[in-house]
Design a protein around this motif. Structure first.
Motif, PDB file in Angstrom:
ATOM      1  N   LEU A 142       0.565   2.972  -1.988  1.00  0.00           N
ATOM      2  CA  LEU A 142      -0.179   4.191  -2.285  1.00  0.00           C
ATOM      3  C   LEU A 142       0.321   4.871  -3.555  1.00  0.00           C
ATOM      4  O   LEU A 142      -0.455   5.521  -4.256  1.00  0.00           O
ATOM      5  N   SER A 143       1.601   4.723  -3.872  1.00  0.00           N
ATOM      6  CA  SER A 143       2.108   5.261  -5.139  1.00  0.00           C
ATOM      7  C   SER A 143       1.426   4.580  -6.320  1.00  0.00           C
ATOM      8  O   SER A 143       1.015   5.232  -7.277  1.00  0.00           O
ATOM      9  N   ARG A 144       1.316   3.264  -6.245  1.00  0.00           N
ATOM     10  CA  ARG A 144       0.695   2.539  -7.358  1.00  0.00           C
ATOM     11  C   ARG A 144      -0.802   2.817  -7.439  1.00  0.00           C
ATOM     12  O   ARG A 144      -1.349   3.004  -8.525  1.00  0.00           O
ATOM     13  N   VAL A 145      -1.470   2.842  -6.291  1.00  0.00           N
ATOM     14  CA  VAL A 145      -2.919   3.004  -6.294  1.00  0.00           C
ATOM     15  C   VAL A 145      -3.315   4.433  -6.631  1.00  0.00           C
ATOM     16  O   VAL A 145      -4.188   4.669  -7.470  1.00  0.00           O
ATOM     17  N   VAL A 146      -2.679   5.393  -5.961  1.00  0.00           N
ATOM     18  CA  VAL A 146      -3.134   6.781  -6.071  1.00  0.00           C
ATOM     19  C   VAL A 146      -2.355   7.564  -7.117  1.00  0.00           C
ATOM     20  O   VAL A 146      -2.931   8.119  -8.058  1.00  0.00           O
ATOM     21  N   ARG A 147      -1.030   7.620  -6.971  1.00  0.00           N
ATOM     22  CA  ARG A 147      -0.260   8.473  -7.892  1.00  0.00           C
ATOM     23  C   ARG A 147      -0.291   7.934  -9.315  1.00  0.00           C
ATOM     24  O   ARG A 147      -0.360   8.701 -10.274  1.00  0.00           O
ATOM     25  N   GLU A 148      -0.232   6.618  -9.479  1.00  0.00           N
ATOM     26  CA  GLU A 148      -0.235   6.050 -10.824  1.00  0.00           C
ATOM     27  C   GLU A 148      -1.644   5.807 -11.352  1.00  0.00           C
ATOM     28  O   GLU A 148      -2.014   6.291 -12.409  1.00  0.00           O
ATOM     29  N   PHE A 167      -1.141  17.644  -6.062  1.00  0.00           N
ATOM     30  CA  PHE A 167      -2.309  16.776  -6.174  1.00  0.00           C
ATOM     31  C   PHE A 167      -3.248  16.801  -4.974  1.00  0.00           C
ATOM     32  O   PHE A 167      -4.256  16.108  -4.977  1.00  0.00           O
ATOM     33  N   GLY A 168      -2.915  17.543  -3.914  1.00  0.00           N
ATOM     34  CA  GLY A 168      -3.812  17.576  -2.766  1.00  0.00           C
ATOM     35  C   GLY A 168      -4.053  16.177  -2.211  1.00  0.00           C
ATOM     36  O   GLY A 168      -3.139  15.510  -1.726  1.00  0.00           O
ATOM     37  N   GLN A 169      -5.300  15.699  -2.293  1.00  0.00           N
ATOM     38  CA  GLN A 169      -5.645  14.393  -1.752  1.00  0.00           C
ATOM     39  C   GLN A 169      -4.890  13.259  -2.421  1.00  0.00           C
ATOM     40  O   GLN A 169      -4.783  12.167  -1.855  1.00  0.00           O
ATOM     41  N   HIS A 170      -4.352  13.475  -3.611  1.00  0.00           N
ATOM     42  CA  HIS A 170      -3.621  12.428  -4.324  1.00  0.00           C
ATOM     43  C   HIS A 170      -2.114  12.464  -4.045  1.00  0.00           C
ATOM     44  O   HIS A 170      -1.353  11.752  -4.697  1.00  0.00           O
ATOM     45  N   ASP A 171      -1.698  13.275  -3.083  1.00  0.00           N
ATOM     46  CA  ASP A 171      -0.295  13.299  -2.659  1.00  0.00           C
ATOM     47  C   ASP A 171      -0.051  12.430  -1.429  1.00  0.00           C
ATOM     48  O   ASP A 171       0.948  12.598  -0.730  1.00  0.00           O
ATOM     49  N   VAL A 172      -0.946  11.485  -1.166  1.00  0.00           N
ATOM     50  CA  VAL A 172      -0.897  10.775   0.113  1.00  0.00           C
ATOM     51  C   VAL A 172       0.240   9.771   0.234  1.00  0.00           C
ATOM     52  O   VAL A 172       0.536   9.320   1.342  1.00  0.00           O
ATOM     53  N   ASP A 173       0.898   9.387  -0.858  1.00  0.00           N
ATOM     54  CA  ASP A 173       1.896   8.316  -0.743  1.00  0.00           C
ATOM     55  C   ASP A 173       3.012   8.690   0.228  1.00  0.00           C
ATOM     56  O   ASP A 173       3.294   7.964   1.181  1.00  0.00           O
ATOM     57  N   GLU A 198       2.928  18.942   8.224  1.00  0.00           N
ATOM     58  CA  GLU A 198       1.515  18.996   8.586  1.00  0.00           C
ATOM     59  C   GLU A 198       0.723  19.877   7.634  1.00  0.00           C
ATOM     60  O   GLU A 198      -0.478  19.650   7.420  1.00  0.00           O
ATOM     61  N   LEU A 199       1.344  20.885   7.051  1.00  0.00           N
ATOM     62  CA  LEU A 199       0.643  21.706   6.051  1.00  0.00           C
ATOM     63  C   LEU A 199       0.263  20.855   4.843  1.00  0.00           C
ATOM     64  O   LEU A 199      -0.860  20.946   4.324  1.00  0.00           O
ATOM     65  N   TRP A 200       1.186  20.007   4.387  1.00  0.00           N
ATOM     66  CA  TRP A 200       0.903  19.117   3.263  1.00  0.00           C
ATOM     67  C   TRP A 200      -0.120  18.059   3.656  1.00  0.00           C
ATOM     68  O   TRP A 200      -0.991  17.688   2.851  1.00  0.00           O
ATOM     69  N   SER A 201      -0.041  17.582   4.887  1.00  0.00           N
ATOM     70  CA  SER A 201      -1.018  16.600   5.362  1.00  0.00           C
ATOM     71  C   SER A 201      -2.426  17.193   5.379  1.00  0.00           C
ATOM     72  O   SER A 201      -3.400  16.532   5.007  1.00  0.00           O
ATOM     73  N   THR A 202      -2.527  18.449   5.806  1.00  0.00           N
ATOM     74  CA  THR A 202      -3.831  19.118   5.821  1.00  0.00           C
ATOM     75  C   THR A 202      -4.411  19.194   4.419  1.00  0.00           C
ATOM     76  O   THR A 202      -5.612  18.952   4.209  1.00  0.00           O
ATOM     77  N   LEU A 203      -3.575  19.500   3.436  1.00  0.00           N
ATOM     78  CA  LEU A 203      -4.062  19.592   2.056  1.00  0.00           C
ATOM     79  C   LEU A 203      -4.527  18.229   1.545  1.00  0.00           C
ATOM     80  O   LEU A 203      -5.524  18.136   0.828  1.00  0.00           O
TER      81      LEU A 203
END
Length: 387
Positions: A142-148, A167-173, A198-203
C-alpha cells in the motif's frame, strides 16, 4: 508420519492459507478506500477530526471544505515556517501525537521497502512470521501503490506549497497494517490506542486530504476520477496511475493530474503529444513518455529523422542499434539520436525501447553506444550483455 501428525500438518497449512486470505482481503478493502471516488462523508470526517483536536486539548475547528488539494493550498496560502525544537503549532503537535501512536502499536516503519514473497503461504511454511508478511504485503504494497504512486503524484503536482498535511484516504498503508495485526494476528493493543487509531481509520474511509490549523481545518473532497493500471509482473495486485486519454486523477473543480505508467507528466503528453512539444521538453523522462505514447515509428517519421547507421547490438544480442540525425531547426543544437533496446527485462517480460542523445560526430551506432557507457566502440563490442 502418523495419521495424527499428518492431520496436524494439514490443519496448520489450512490455517496459514486462511490467515493469508484474511490478510489479503483486508488489504484490498483498504485499497478500495484509497481509490474511492464517492463523495466524502462529511459528518464522519468532522467528528473524527474534532476527536483528534480534543486529544490535543483543543476545541473543534471551523471546517472549510474544498474540491481539490490545489484549492486547499489556495485557501491556506504559503506554508508557515516553524521549528520542531520550539513551541509547535497545532499541526506539529498532531504530527507528534500520531507518530507516538504509530510507535506504540508498531506500524508504519517496517517492511515497506521489502518485496512480499511470491507465495505467502509457502513463505510462512518456511518460517516467515505472519508479522513480517503483514509488514511487506500490506504496509509495503500500500505504501508503493498509494503513498508513492497516487499521493506522490498529487504531491508532486502541488510542488513545495503545501506545508504539513494529512492524506485522508491516502493514509491507508499504516492504517491497514494496524487493522490486520489487530483483527487477523490478534495483537493486544490498549483501548486508548485503539480508539485513537480508529479516528484515523475513519478519515481514511471518509475523506480526501485535510490540512489542520489552530482554529480552522481545510478538508478536501475525494477525487471524482481515478484511473490506474496493474503494475506489470506484480503478484500482489499493485497498481499505478495511468491513462492514455485524459487525466489519471481529477477533482470536481477541474484540477487534475496526468500520469503515464505511474510517472506524472504534463497534460500534453497524454492528450496530444507532438514532435515540437517533445523537442522543447527539457526533462528526458517526460520526453520518453511522450514518445512512447506517440510511438517510435510515428515519432521518427514526423520528426523527419534521417537514419545515419544501424548495427546489431553486441551488448544486447538479438537487438539492434539505430543512429539518427536530429533536425537542427527543431532540436536547437546539432545532435544525434541513438535508438536502442533496454538490456534489462521489464516486469512484464518485455524490453523497453529508448532514445539517447549523442554527440553529432558519431557515425557508427556502436561507437555511440560505447560513448553512453564511457567506453570506446571497440570496448563496447566486447561486452557480453549490458543492463
Amino acid at each position: 508420519m502418523s495419521a495424527r501428525r499428518r492431520w496436524a500438518a494439514g490443519s496448520e497449512s489450512t490455517d496459514r492459507a486462511e490467515r493469508w486470505h484474511r490478510i489479503q482481503a483486508l488489504r484490498d478493502e483498504w485499497l478500495g478506500h484509497a481509490l474511492s471516488t464517492l463523495p466524502a462523508d462529511r459528518d464522519a470526517t468532522e467528528n473524527a477530526i474534532s476527536g483528534l483536536y480534543c486529544l490535543l486539548d483543543r476545541p473543534p475547528p471551523t471546517f472549510v471544505w474544498v474540491e481539490s488539494p490545489a484549492a486547499a493550498v489556495g485557501v491556506l496560502g504559503p506554508p508557515r515556517s516553524w521549528r520542531w525544537d520550539t513551541d509547535l503549532p497545532l499541526e506539529g503537535r498532531l504530527a507528534t501525537l500520531v507518530s507516538g501512536l504509530r510507535h506504540r502499536i508498531g506500524v508504519g516503519y517496517t517492511g515497506w521497502r521489502s518485496a512480499p514473497p511470491e507465495d505467502p503461504v509457502a513463505a510462512m511454511r518456511s518460517g516467515m512470521s505472519s508479522r513480517s508478511l503483514v509488514d511487506s504485503a500490506v504496509h509495503g504494497v500500500l505504501s508503493r501503490v498509494v503513498r508513492e504512486s497516487v499521493a506522490g503524484v498529487v504531491r508532486a503536482a502541488l510542488g513545495e506549497r503545501t506545508g504539513l498535511l494529512w492524506f485522508g484516504q491516502h493514509d491507508v498503508d499504516w492504517i491497514a497494517q494496524f487493522d490486520v495485526i489487530r483483527q487477523v494476528l490478534g495483537a493486544r493493543i490498549p483501548a486508548d490506542d485503539v480508539a485513537h487509531a480508529e479516528l484515523w481509520s475513519t478519515l481514511a474511509r471518509s475523506c480526501g486530504w485535510w490540512v489542520p490549523r489552530e482554529s480552522t481545518c481545510v478538508v478536501v473532497e475525494r477525487p471524482c476520477v481515478v484511473r490506474t493500471e496493474p503494475v506489470p509482473g506484480s503478484l500482489h495486485g499493485e497498481l499505478r496511475l495511468h491513462t492514455e486519454n485524459g487525466p489519471a486523477m481529477s477533482y470536481s473543480d477541474g484540477w487534475a493530474v496526468h500520469s503515464w505508467h505511474g510517472m506524472r507528466v504534463p497534460s500534453w503528453v497524454v492528450e496530444g503529444p507532438t514532435v515540437d512539444l517533445i523537442a522543447a521538453e527539457p526533462n528526458i523522462e517526460v520526453r520518453r513518455c511522450a514518445i512512447e505514447h506517440l510511438g517510435w515509428p510515428a515519432f521518427i517519421a514526423q520528426a523527419g529523422l534521417a537514419l545515419v547507421g544501424q548495427a546489431a547490438d553486441p551488448g544486447n544480442p538479438g537487438s539492434e542499434l539505430r543512429l539518427y540525425d536530429l533536425p537542427y531547426q527543431r532540436w536547437g543544437t546539432s545532435t544525434r539520436l541513438l535508438l536502442a533496446v533496454n538490456g534489462s527485462v521489464e516486469r512484464d517480460g518485455t524490453r523497453r525501447q529508448y532514445g539517447l542523445r549523442v554527440p553529432p560526430w558519431f557515425n557508427d551506432p556502436i561507437d555511440a553506444a560505447g560513448w553512453s557507457y564511457g567506453l570506446t566502440g571497440a570496448q563496447y563490442a566486447q561486452l557480453q550483455r549490458r543492463t
